[in-house]
Design a protein around this motif. Structure first.
Motif, PDB file in Angstrom:
ATOM      1  N   PHE A 276     -48.496  -1.065   2.459  1.00  0.00           N
ATOM      2  CA  PHE A 276     -47.667  -0.226   3.343  1.00  0.00           C
ATOM      3  C   PHE A 276     -46.182  -0.555   3.141  1.00  0.00           C
ATOM      4  N   ALA A 277     -45.882  -1.832   3.082  1.00  0.00           N
ATOM      5  CA  ALA A 277     -44.481  -2.260   2.883  1.00  0.00           C
ATOM      6  C   ALA A 277     -43.966  -1.798   1.517  1.00  0.00           C
ATOM      7  N   ALA A 278     -44.773  -1.992   0.478  1.00  0.00           N
ATOM      8  CA  ALA A 278     -44.343  -1.627  -0.885  1.00  0.00           C
ATOM      9  C   ALA A 278     -44.160  -0.117  -1.009  1.00  0.00           C
ATOM     10  N   ARG A 279     -45.060   0.637  -0.392  1.00  0.00           N
ATOM     11  CA  ARG A 279     -44.981   2.100  -0.489  1.00  0.00           C
ATOM     12  C   ARG A 279     -43.735   2.603   0.251  1.00  0.00           C
ATOM     13  N   SER A 280     -43.489   2.063   1.429  1.00  0.00           N
ATOM     14  CA  SER A 280     -42.303   2.489   2.191  1.00  0.00           C
ATOM     15  C   SER A 280     -41.033   2.196   1.390  1.00  0.00           C
ATOM     16  N   LEU A 281     -40.980   1.024   0.799  1.00  0.00           N
ATOM     17  CA  LEU A 281     -39.813   0.613   0.002  1.00  0.00           C
ATOM     18  C   LEU A 281     -39.642   1.533  -1.216  1.00  0.00           C
ATOM     19  N   THR A 282     -40.735   1.825  -1.895  1.00  0.00           N
ATOM     20  CA  THR A 282     -40.648   2.636  -3.125  1.00  0.00           C
ATOM     21  C   THR A 282     -40.267   4.084  -2.794  1.00  0.00           C
ATOM     22  N   TYR A 283     -40.873   4.655  -1.765  1.00  0.00           N
ATOM     23  CA  TYR A 283     -40.542   6.044  -1.393  1.00  0.00           C
ATOM     24  C   TYR A 283     -39.072   6.130  -0.957  1.00  0.00           C
ATOM     25  N   GLU A 284     -38.635   5.148  -0.194  1.00  0.00           N
ATOM     26  CA  GLU A 284     -37.254   5.162   0.295  1.00  0.00           C
ATOM     27  C   GLU A 284     -36.267   5.048  -0.876  1.00  0.00           C
ATOM     28  N   THR A 285     -36.612   4.238  -1.850  1.00  0.00           N
ATOM     29  CA  THR A 285     -35.755   4.101  -3.041  1.00  0.00           C
ATOM     30  C   THR A 285     -35.671   5.449  -3.768  1.00  0.00           C
ATOM     31  N   ALA A 286     -36.814   6.118  -3.921  1.00  0.00           N
ATOM     32  CA  ALA A 286     -36.833   7.426  -4.599  1.00  0.00           C
ATOM     33  C   ALA A 286     -36.013   8.447  -3.809  1.00  0.00           C
ATOM     34  N   ARG A 287     -36.144   8.409  -2.497  1.00  0.00           N
ATOM     35  CA  ARG A 287     -35.374   9.362  -1.671  1.00  0.00           C
ATOM     36  C   ARG A 287     -33.880   9.115  -1.829  1.00  0.00           C
ATOM     37  N   GLY A 288     -33.499   7.853  -1.935  1.00  0.00           N
ATOM     38  CA  GLY A 288     -32.082   7.503  -2.132  1.00  0.00           C
ATOM     39  C   GLY A 288     -31.558   8.079  -3.438  1.00  0.00           C
ATOM     40  N   ILE A 289     -32.368   7.991  -4.489  1.00  0.00           N
ATOM     41  CA  ILE A 289     -31.963   8.542  -5.793  1.00  0.00           C
ATOM     42  C   ILE A 289     -31.794  10.057  -5.659  1.00  0.00           C
ATOM     43  N   ASP A 290     -32.745  10.714  -4.989  1.00  0.00           N
ATOM     44  CA  ASP A 290     -32.658  12.175  -4.812  1.00  0.00           C
ATOM     45  C   ASP A 290     -31.438  12.562  -3.976  1.00  0.00           C
ATOM     46  N   ALA A 291     -31.032  11.675  -3.080  1.00  0.00           N
ATOM     47  CA  ALA A 291     -29.870  11.968  -2.228  1.00  0.00           C
ATOM     48  C   ALA A 291     -28.562  11.554  -2.909  1.00  0.00           C
ATOM     49  N   GLY A 292     -28.672  10.970  -4.120  1.00  0.00           N
ATOM     50  CA  GLY A 292     -27.474  10.625  -4.890  1.00  0.00           C
ATOM     51  C   GLY A 292     -26.738   9.387  -4.406  1.00  0.00           C
ATOM     52  N   VAL A 293     -27.457   8.360  -3.955  1.00  0.00           N
ATOM     53  CA  VAL A 293     -26.752   7.133  -3.549  1.00  0.00           C
ATOM     54  C   VAL A 293     -26.098   6.489  -4.762  1.00  0.00           C
ATOM     55  N   ASP A 294     -25.138   5.623  -4.511  1.00  0.00           N
ATOM     56  CA  ASP A 294     -24.387   4.936  -5.551  1.00  0.00           C
ATOM     57  C   ASP A 294     -25.343   4.345  -6.604  1.00  0.00           C
ATOM     58  N   VAL A 295     -24.987   4.516  -7.886  1.00  0.00           N
ATOM     59  CA  VAL A 295     -25.909   4.147  -8.965  1.00  0.00           C
ATOM     60  C   VAL A 295     -26.205   2.640  -8.979  1.00  0.00           C
TER      61      VAL A 295
END
Ligand code: FAD
Length: 372
Positions: A276-295
């Motif tokens: 659960f922790a790993a999935r939340s972290l991975t999905y959130e990271t992907a969402r950040g990339i889609d939202a264009g967070v700093d590289v």
């Protein structure tokens, strides 16, 4: 759960059904030494293309899936539920390549974690470059139409800096030195040979980007691949947890299902909590990339996702073998296969130690508050 959109759920379901088609074939492939017949592999690749799962990262304009980072994670997560040898058909070529299959020739005998230690060279000669070097662990070289070769420039304004080249395969001067056996198998055409590049001549147009840009392309690829490694680890852990939960509920020892023993319960509960922790972290990271967070933030977060998910999957696989007891050590059980296959996730695309060094470096430079 996880606030997935309608479209995300459709893509996830499609990938899941493909994985479910492959899972029943695993034991046969494993008992054949991990070898998938070329014909069978071609059939699976065609099916992945038909379902829109192949090259999901590529724009729709060039025939790819045009998926968001999160959707690519959802696809690769399902792929992770299947043993490597079968699942390797759901490929994701780098976005700037096109539809053909590639391989990466970066690592050398003396340069793995420290990429800057490469000794391969690229020498300008008229309108060409001449490439020399011996590359290790060149995954999927056998199946590739191109190799990305990274070398150091021997002259010009960027002397000593890295440059990346696209080398058509086959090309005169490129040869396999040997093809070592590894702990896992990745299907028929996907091995990891040591490849020599001897006076390989490529037109200057096949320099990727500009002279001195070599590392930036490698970094982009690493970010993407690290996130996809994390995704596949989620799927593997999910599969193992499902297998160990049903086994624990059914296996009776001393008159009771082993799921009633506290020590076994701890292994089940810790595994799901960590997933659960790993999935939340991975999905959130992907969402950040889609939202264009700093590289740079993306870079650190992809390292965190890869580090945590790979370590988590390793722990889950170890527990799965334990819960299955002697059966967990038999090749016909998924626990044994995943235990073996997941080991590399802590090594390739940067070892866990290297991920920690990247994260700590970014913490000092940017402050931990910007990264998590
Ligand atoms: C199956 C497989 C497929 C691969 N495919 C490819 C491919 O397609 N293309 C490609 O170019 N490469 C590929 N690689 C290479 C892979 O990326 C390297 O193996 C990996 O980066 C580690 O490098 P190394 O093996 O040289 O280990 P080393 O760099 O020698 O590391 C040895 C140990 O030292 C530790 N270490 C190193 N530096 C540090 C540090 N700064 N701090 C703490 N600990 C450190 C490492 O974590 C590791 O535990 C593949 C490897 C494998 C196993």
């Amino acid at each position: 759960m996880y606030s997935l959109s309608e479209q995300d759920l459709v893509i996830q379901a499609r990938a899941r059904s493909f994985a479910d088609e492959l899972i029943p074939l695993e034991v046969e492939v494993e008992l054949a030494g991990g070898e998938v017949q070329a014909e069978q592999e071609a059939k699976h690749t065609a099916r992945a293309i038909e379902l829109g799962l192949y090259a999901s990262n590529m724009p729709k304009s060039v025939g790819g899936g045009g998926c968001t980072s999160l959707q690519q994670v959802l696809i690769q997560e399902q792929v992770g539920r299947v043993t490597n040898g079968l699942a390797w058909v759901v490929a994701t070529p780098p976005s700037w390549l096109g539809e053909r299959s590639e391989c990466y020739a970066i690592t050398e005998e003396g340069a793995g974690s420290d990429v800057d230690a490469i000794e391969a060279t690229a020498s300008r000669d008229g309108d060409d470059y001449v490439l020399n070097g011996v590359k290790w662990h060149v995954t999927s070289f056998n199946a590739a139409d191109y190799a990305f070769f990274q070398g150091k420039l021997t002259s010009g304004d960027h002397i000593g800096e890295h440059a990346m080249f696209l080398v058509d395969l086959p090309t005169p001067g490129v040869r396999i030195v040997r093809t070592p056996a590894y702990t896992h198998t990745l299907g028929h055409a996907h091995q990891h040979p040591i490849v020599a590049f001897e006076d390989v001549r490529v037109p200057a147009a096949q320099l990727v980007g500009a002279e001195g840009d070599g590392m930036s392309f490698a970094y982009e690829w690493f970010r993407f691949e690290r996130l996809m490694v994390a995704a596949r680890c989620l799927g593997a852990a999910e599969r193992l947890i499902a297998e160990m939960t049903s086994f624990a509920a059914e296996r009776v020892v001393s008159g009771r299902p082993i799921a009633e023993f506290g020590a076994v319960q701890a292994m089940l509960a810790d595994s799901l909590t960590e997933l659960f922790a790993a999935r939340s972290l991975t999905y959130e990271t992907a969402r950040g990339i889609d939202a264009g967070v700093d590289v740079k933030v993306q870079h650190a977060q992809c390292s965190m996702a890869k580090l945590y998910a790979a370590e988590m999957a390793g722990r889950v696989a170890d527990r799965a073998v334990q819960v299955f007891g002697g059966r967990g050590y038999m090749r016909e059980y998924a626990a044994e296969r995943f235990f073996r296959e997941l080991r590399v996730e802590r090594i390739w695309e940067g070892t866990s130690e290297v991920q920690r060094a990247i994260i700590a470096d970014q913490m000092v430079k940017r402050g931990p508050g910007r990264l998590a």
